[in-house]
Design an enzyme around this catalytic site. Structure first.
Site, PDB file in Angstrom:
ATOM      1  N   PRO A  61      28.354  32.928  54.903  1.00 17.48           N
ATOM      2  CG  PRO A  61      26.753  31.743  53.659  1.00 17.48           C
ATOM      3  CD  PRO A  61      27.346  33.114  53.831  1.00 17.48           C
TER       4      PRO A  61
ATOM      5  CD  GLU B 176      30.305  43.231  67.418  1.00 12.73           C
ATOM      6  OE1 GLU B 176      31.139  43.480  66.530  1.00 12.73           O
ATOM      7  OE2 GLU B 176      29.115  43.585  67.344  1.00 12.73           O
TER       8      GLU B 176
ATOM      9  N   GLY C 285      21.083  21.384  91.485  1.00 14.60           N
ATOM     10  CA  GLY C 285      20.201  20.822  90.466  1.00 14.60           C
ATOM     11  C   GLY C 285      19.237  21.834  89.881  1.00 14.60           C
TER      12      GLY C 285
ATOM     13  CD1 TRP D 155      26.242  33.253  61.394  1.00 14.98           C
ATOM     14  CD2 TRP D 155      24.687  33.009  62.980  1.00 14.98           C
ATOM     15  NE1 TRP D 155      26.236  31.934  61.766  1.00 14.98           N
ATOM     16  CE2 TRP D 155      25.278  31.747  62.743  1.00 14.98           C
ATOM     17  CE3 TRP D 155      23.671  33.106  63.947  1.00 14.98           C
ATOM     18  CZ2 TRP D 155      24.910  30.605  63.421  1.00 14.98           C
ATOM     19  CZ3 TRP D 155      23.298  31.959  64.616  1.00 14.98           C
ATOM     20  CH2 TRP D 155      23.911  30.718  64.363  1.00 14.98           C
ATOM     21  CB  ILE D 156      21.677  39.604  59.296  1.00 17.79           C
ATOM     22  CG1 ILE D 156      22.735  39.188  58.253  1.00 17.79           C
ATOM     23  CG2 ILE D 156      21.463  41.112  59.300  1.00 17.79           C
ATOM     24  CD1 ILE D 156      24.136  39.650  58.546  1.00 17.79           C
TER      25      ILE D 156
END
Length: 386
Positions: A127, A364, A341, A155-156
């Site tokens: 975090p 990364e 559009g 975020w694994i």
């Protein structure tokens, strides 16, 4: 100078393209919108041996050269970037274990990882620590023949499937500089106190999960310390992330190529004022620039991959990741403009390409941080321009 793939690489790319066109392209948009996990695609990648692309042949892997490694991520991301992520984190974990693991660790895990029977990811981000890995707070305190691990990762990728998960920890939180006190532990998912707490909602990069992991007094045997030596974790991780930057550069090329393909096809089919919009110079200018940038990015990615084959290549891989990721985003935007559009509609591929492309400049290592990495490599004379 040879800018062509060799015969084996061309055949491998053709095989990958056939798989992607048959198994991924027809279902990607529907499954992504439904939030469906791509189980059948994963099974297909297992059958092709793609989970073993960074595993040495002696353990049942393909042990691909870096350029062939890049081809895998370029082609799969052309179909669905999120699916490429399933292989990406797994391949970095395999590379880390193959390069730095003990003989016992390699024998225990690499054969299963090569077939996809075992899956993995890489537990770095927290975090309060992303690009600044020395700022991690997860600790591993040695008690007898076990480490007691406390902390959290986020975020694994592959978190719900990864076992073992290489986790970056501080075995000596008081070390200065901090990296000298950092190590990597291989933690199995059924260990008490190891818990995947939630999936993180995302703008794009769907198809694979990105999760938070809680580590609460997790007892990990000392035999799970990568390499069997404390204090080497940062070096071990950075050597794997070098391949990770090639991975991101190649994924970016895949996104950009698909954006180009979609724009070119749409421009030839869509008519305005009684003629295909590809006849209008304004559209031709966009298509010409798009095609040029895609090809430049591809050559940059392959150049960086080849530099990895020859040795340490922080500068080259940093350059490629920066350039290719920005090409991907611009390609998605230009393709969306060609679509007008319709490009804003979820019924067309291009809006997904746009959402996926944004992550490429973040993953990364952010591009701005990587620019400083490239600069330092140039200053030290490790990377040459010209």
């Amino acid at each position: 100078m040879d800018f062509q793939l060799d015969e084996d690489q061309r055949e491998f790319k053709a095989l990958l393209r056939t798989f992607v066109d048959k198994e991924i392209v027809p279902v990607a948009r529907e499954w992504e919108q439904a939030g469906r996990y791509p189980t059948e695609i994963v099974d297909g990648m297992k059958e092709m041996g793609l989970f073993g692309i960074t595993v040495p042949e002696e353990y049942g892997g393909l042990d691909l050269d870096p350029v062939s490694f890049a081809l895998v991520f370029e082609e799969i991301a052309r179909g669905w970037m999120g699916v490429a992520g399933i292989l990406g984190s797994h391949s970095l974990a395999c590379r880390l274990i193959a390069m730095h693991g003990t003989d016992e660790q390699k024998q225990k895990y690499l054969p299963g990882l090569a077939t996809g029977e075992l899956r993995s990811g890489i537990g770095l981000t927290e975090p309060d620590a992303g690009t600044d890995l020395q700022g991690i707070r997860t600790t591993a305190r040695l008690e007898g023949d076990h480490y007691v691990v406390n902390g959290a990762k986020m975020w694994i990728t592959n978190a719900r499937y990864a076992s073992p998960l290489p986790v970056l920890v501080k075995t000596d939180p008081s070390a200065s500089p901090a990296h000298k006190g950092m190590s990597v532990l291989l933690i199995e998912s059924d260990t008490e106190g190891y818990e995947v707490t939630k999936d993180i909602p995302k703008l794009g990069y769907k198809g694979t999960e990105s999760c938070e992991i809680s580590l609460n007094n997790v007892r990990v045997p000392v035999t799970q310390l990568v390499g069997g030596v404390e204090g080497k974790g940062m070096q071990q991780v950075l050597s794997a992330l070098e391949w990770g930057r090639v991975n991101i550069a190649a994924r970016s090329v895949g996104i950009a190529q698909r954006a180009h393909d979609e724009a070119l096809s749409y421009a030839q089919q869509r008519k305005a004022f009684g003629q295909p919009i590809s006849d209008f110079q304004a559209i031709q200018l966009k298509l010409g620039e798009l095609g040029t940038q895609v090809q430049a990015a591809r050559l940059m990615a392959y150049w960086a991959a080849d530099a990895v084959r020859r040795g340490r290549a922080d500068g080259e891989t940093g350059m490629a990741k920066i350039f290719c990721s920005e090409v991907a985003l611009n390609a998605a935007i230009d393709s969306m403009k060609v679509h007008g559009g319709y490009g804003y509609s979820t019924e067309f591929e291009v809006e997904r390409l746009y959402r996926d492309s944004i992550l490429m400049s973040i993953g990364e290592g952010t591009n701005d941080i990587l620019r400083t990495v490239v600069a330092k490599s140039l200053i030290k004379g490790e990377t040459k321009v010209g």
